[in-house]
Design an enzyme around this catalytic site. Structure first.
Site, PDB file in Angstrom:
ATOM      1  N   ARG A  68       0.844  -1.185   0.000  1.00  0.00           N
ATOM      2  CA  ARG A  68       0.000   0.000   0.000  1.00  0.00           C
ATOM      3  C   ARG A  68       0.888   1.246   0.000  1.00  0.00           C
ATOM      4  NH1 ARG A  68      -1.673   0.734   4.385  1.00  0.00           N
ATOM      5  NH2 ARG A  68      -1.106  -1.095   5.582  1.00  0.00           N
ATOM      6  N   TYR A 196      -1.534  -3.543  -7.003  1.00  0.00           N
ATOM      7  CA  TYR A 196      -1.274  -4.243  -5.746  1.00  0.00           C
ATOM      8  C   TYR A 196      -2.565  -4.342  -4.914  1.00  0.00           C
ATOM      9  CZ  TYR A 196      -0.270  -5.191  -0.959  1.00  0.00           C
ATOM     10  OH  TYR A 196      -0.341  -5.742   0.291  1.00  0.00           O
ATOM     11  N   LYS A 205      -9.508  -2.269   1.727  1.00  0.00           N
ATOM     12  CA  LYS A 205      -9.196  -1.107   2.568  1.00  0.00           C
ATOM     13  C   LYS A 205     -10.010   0.115   2.133  1.00  0.00           C
ATOM     14  CE  LYS A 205      -6.166  -3.578   4.651  1.00  0.00           C
ATOM     15  NZ  LYS A 205      -6.437  -4.053   5.999  1.00  0.00           N
ATOM     16  N   HIS A 225     -10.497  -2.122  11.654  1.00  0.00           N
ATOM     17  CA  HIS A 225      -9.411  -2.978  11.167  1.00  0.00           C
ATOM     18  C   HIS A 225      -9.167  -4.061  12.222  1.00  0.00           C
ATOM     19  CE1 HIS A 225      -4.971  -3.112   9.597  1.00  0.00           C
ATOM     20  NE2 HIS A 225      -5.742  -3.969   8.953  1.00  0.00           N
ATOM     21  N   SER A 247      -1.133  -3.584  10.346  1.00  0.00           N
ATOM     22  CA  SER A 247      -0.883  -4.590   9.314  1.00  0.00           C
ATOM     23  C   SER A 247       0.371  -5.404   9.636  1.00  0.00           C
ATOM     24  CB  SER A 247      -0.686  -3.895   7.969  1.00  0.00           C
ATOM     25  OG  SER A 247      -1.743  -2.993   7.765  1.00  0.00           O
ATOM     26  N   CYS A 249       0.981  -7.644  11.922  1.00  0.00           N
ATOM     27  CA  CYS A 249       1.322  -7.835  13.343  1.00  0.00           C
ATOM     28  C   CYS A 249       0.660  -9.087  13.903  1.00  0.00           C
ATOM     29  CB  CYS A 249       0.901  -6.629  14.169  1.00  0.00           C
ATOM     30  SG  CYS A 249       1.940  -5.189  13.904  1.00  0.00           S
ATOM     31  N   ASP A 276      -9.318  -9.618   9.321  1.00  0.00           N
ATOM     32  CA  ASP A 276      -8.792  -8.286   8.990  1.00  0.00           C
ATOM     33  C   ASP A 276      -9.775  -7.141   9.250  1.00  0.00           C
ATOM     34  OD1 ASP A 276      -6.627  -6.710   7.973  1.00  0.00           O
ATOM     35  OD2 ASP A 276      -7.693  -6.480   6.082  1.00  0.00           O
ATOM     36  N   ARG A 368       1.826 -12.297  -0.494  1.00  0.00           N
ATOM     37  CA  ARG A 368       0.496 -12.597   0.044  1.00  0.00           C
ATOM     38  C   ARG A 368      -0.093 -13.876  -0.536  1.00  0.00           C
ATOM     39  NH1 ARG A 368      -1.833  -8.553   3.622  1.00  0.00           N
ATOM     40  NH2 ARG A 368      -0.307  -6.882   3.617  1.00  0.00           N
TER      41      ARG A 368
HETATM   42  C1  OXD Z   1      -3.070  -4.598   5.419  1.00  0.00           C
HETATM   43  C2  OXD Z   1      -3.736  -5.768   4.829  1.00  0.00           C
HETATM   44  O1  OXD Z   1      -2.146  -4.040   4.799  1.00  0.00           O
HETATM   45  O2  OXD Z   1      -4.593  -6.338   5.501  1.00  0.00           O
HETATM   46  O3  OXD Z   1      -3.471  -4.212   6.522  1.00  0.00           O
HETATM   47  O4  OXD Z   1      -3.438  -6.126   3.672  1.00  0.00           O
HETATM   48 MN    MN Z   2      -5.142  -5.270   7.289  1.00  0.00          MN
END
Ligand code: OXD
Ligand code: MN
Length: 584
Positions: A68, A196, A205, A225, A247, A249, A276, A368
């Site tokens: 991002r 992306y 998002k 989130h 993100s 974590c 998420d 991912r």
């Molecule tokens: C993020 C995702 O970047 O969930 O938070 O992809």
């Molecule tokens: Mn996320």
């Protein structure tokens, strides 16, 4: 009969972007097969070994387009102040003028896909419809996994239902002219020059968080989130918990936690509802109920293994898109932290030969997997309940090598809002920038809040007033505290069940706790960690509230809150003052 305003918008966009063809996606298996085959034929997908990864593909993105881009993400609210100091703002008219030449003819010789999708379970009063127009078949393939896409969404939309609009053009991928632009007053997102995930899958998002947070403010709910999990205790009692971490974590890992044998044998179980995003609304009984608006996982691959997260590995065992991971000669995927010794020869995420000892990683750190949620063995039977699940606890957390104890409970909702508002974490690879740098990431929403952060905090306080005693209890966790050698004190992963157990006990008014200036911490016994063989020094560190460290922390927090100016709810400064006086 069709949906007039949807059809008119599709025509308008086609006039501007000039695609060679327009295709309405129905979400069928036949369509998915056709799109995947198209991507294979253009070289955008590599079909993986069909025995080891049935119906699964590898995609490589442009090396300049792997995360991002917060500096290219804009909230174009009519009034600048509504975007707030944490978002990039641009006047809507000016942004439309900037985007128009980038979009003009951008889909020439390409197909424009019209992708209707539903966020949330079909038939749920909490669900919402979005439509993405995109010239990227890669996006279509991902959206089919990440959302309930096609016919089901059109049915929900009917002939006049409202929907969020997303327009995505791959363009030239020029990072200088990359724009992820949100127009909250128009319920619209326009994304150009990126392919992306977080920049191009506009359901995620862009809609489910940034636009939805604005809708949530206006309609009296919360778009967060957060993962959603169900913890079942040995008596069969279920506790539903949401958790917000920045993100990369460990939200996916926590949502899919497998307890160690002693807990499993006793009857403890964790099931996943989402990993998420959570949408939380009040139910008729006055409690907050959560749904997962998504239908898939867009998980970080590196570090995911049969040891750390067998459920995620099972979820992506078929029908999965892997982006920017490494490829083995036998057509299987590989990434750092997948377990075992690295193979002798690999093709790295850039498509180059790679060997152990190479200076660069084989998989991109933000590589991912896009996998259907229902494929996770741990998926909860409640995950598509139209009314959602009643939430008892909200957990905030981040990566903090120092200061933050393993877990503490806020004194009440207002204090919990302050805990969320002031949380911070060391940066990860999920966004472009310097990994490891500490940054404040309120409620893990810093990159995702579609309006002024201080108004968002005000909204949290108001929602809390409405819910009163029925609001979830609020906690803060930190799995990442390190010793002087940089080693984690807490083993994490399945062992974190001990923390979840204490949280569930606290929600029922049980669970022994010590009151400290920052909140309630578990007693050593309540943490139930004796069998972990932790050194006394580790236990002390995990449960320590160091006055000096916290005084320094409170001073930084005071400055941070102060930087929000007039809009800052006074309650949050009062909470900071109260912390300072409790610290003496
Ligand atoms: C993020 C995702 O970047 O969930 O938070 O992809
Ligand atoms: Mn996320």
């Amino acid at each position: 009969m069709g949906h007039k305003s949807l059809e008119a918008w599709v025509e308008d966009v086609a006039r501007l972007t000039n695609p060679a063809a327009i295709e309405w996606c129905d979400g069928s298996d036949a369509e998915s097969t056709r799109i995947n085959e198209l991507l294979v034929s253009t070289g955008d997908f590599i079909r993986l070994n069909p025995e080891k990864h049935p119906n699964s593909f590898l995609a490589r993105s442009d090396p300049s387009d792997v995360a991002r881009v917060e500096d290219r993400t804009f909230i174009c609210s009519r009034v600048e102040q509504d975007a707030g100091p944490t978002n990039n703002w641009c006047a809507p008219q000016a942004m439309h003028e900037t985007l128009r030449p980038l979009l003009a003819g951008a889909m020439r010789q390409k197909t424009m896909y019209v992708v209707p999708y539903l966020l949330g379970p079909a038939g749920s009063p909490l669900s919402k419809v979005g439509v993405e127009l995109t010239d990227s078949p890669y996006v279509v393939a991902n959206l089919r996994i990440m959302t309930r896409m096609g016919q089901v969404a059109l049915q929900e939309l009917g002939t006049s239902g409202s929907f969020s609009r997303g327009l995505h053009a791959v363009g030239t991928l020029d990072p200088q002219h990359r724009y992820i632009s949100h127009f909250p007053d128009e319920n619209l997102v326009i994304s150009v020059n990126s392919n992306y995930g977080g920049n191009a899958l506009l359901s995620k998002k862009c809609f489910a968080l940034r636009l939805a947070s604005v809708l949530a403010r206006d309609e009296g709910w919360l778009a967060e989130h957060m993962l959603i999990l169900c913890l079942t205790d040995p008596t069969g009692r279920k506790t539903y918990i949401c958790a917000a971490f920045p993100s990369a974590c460990g939200k996916t890992n926590l949502a899919m936690l497998i307890p160690p044998a002693r807990y499993r044998d006793a009857g403890w179980k964790v099931e996943t509802i989402g990993d998420d995003i959570a949408w939380l609304k009040f139910g008729a009984d006055g409690r907050l109920y959560a749904i997962n608006p998504e239908a898939g996982f867009f998980g970080v691959a590196p570090g995911t293994s049969a040891r750390t997260n067998p459920n995620a590995i099972a979820a992506c065992s078929a029908n999965t898109i892997f982006t920017n991971v490494a490829l083995q000669p036998d057509g299987t995927v590989w990434w750092e932290g997948i377990g075992g010794t690295p193979p002798e020869h690999l093709i790295d995420w850039r498509g180059q030969p790679w060997q152990p000892g190479s200076k660069t990683s084989a998989a991109h750190p933000n590589s991912r997997f896009t996998a259907p949620a229902h494929q996770a063995p741990c998926i909860s039977p409640d995950w598509e309940r139209p009314e959602g699940v009643p939430i008892s606890a909200i957990i905030f957390g981040g990566r903090r090598a120092k200061v933050m104890p393993l877990v503490y409970q806020a004194f009440n909702w207002q204090h919990g809002t302050y805990v969320g508002a002031t949380m911070s974490s060391e940066k990860t690879a999920a966004a472009a920038g310097t990994v490891g740098e500490l940054r404040r990431d309120p409620m893990a929403m810093l990159p995702f809040c579609g309006y002024h952060m201080a108004d968002y905090w005000r909204h949290w306080l108001e929602v809390g007033q409405r819910g009163g005693e029925k609001m979830p209890k609020v906690f803060h966790v930190n799995w990442f505290r390190k010793d002087a050698q940089g080693k984690f004190f807490w083993p994490g992963f399945g062992e974190s069940i001990r923390v979840l157990k204490w949280i569930a006990e606290r929600c029922r008014g049980a669970g022994a706790a010590t009151e400290t200036p920052i909140g309630w911490l578990p007693t050593v016994e309540a943490l139930d960690a004796a069998d972990l063989g932790l050194q006394q020094a580790a236990v002390d560190a995990l449960l320590r509230v160091d006055r000096q460290e916290w005084q320094d922390e409170a001073a930084v927090r005071g400055d941070y809150l102060g930087s929000f100016g007039d809009k800052l709810p006074a309650e949050l400064l009062q909470e900071n003052q109260a912390l300072i006086s409790r610290l003496g």
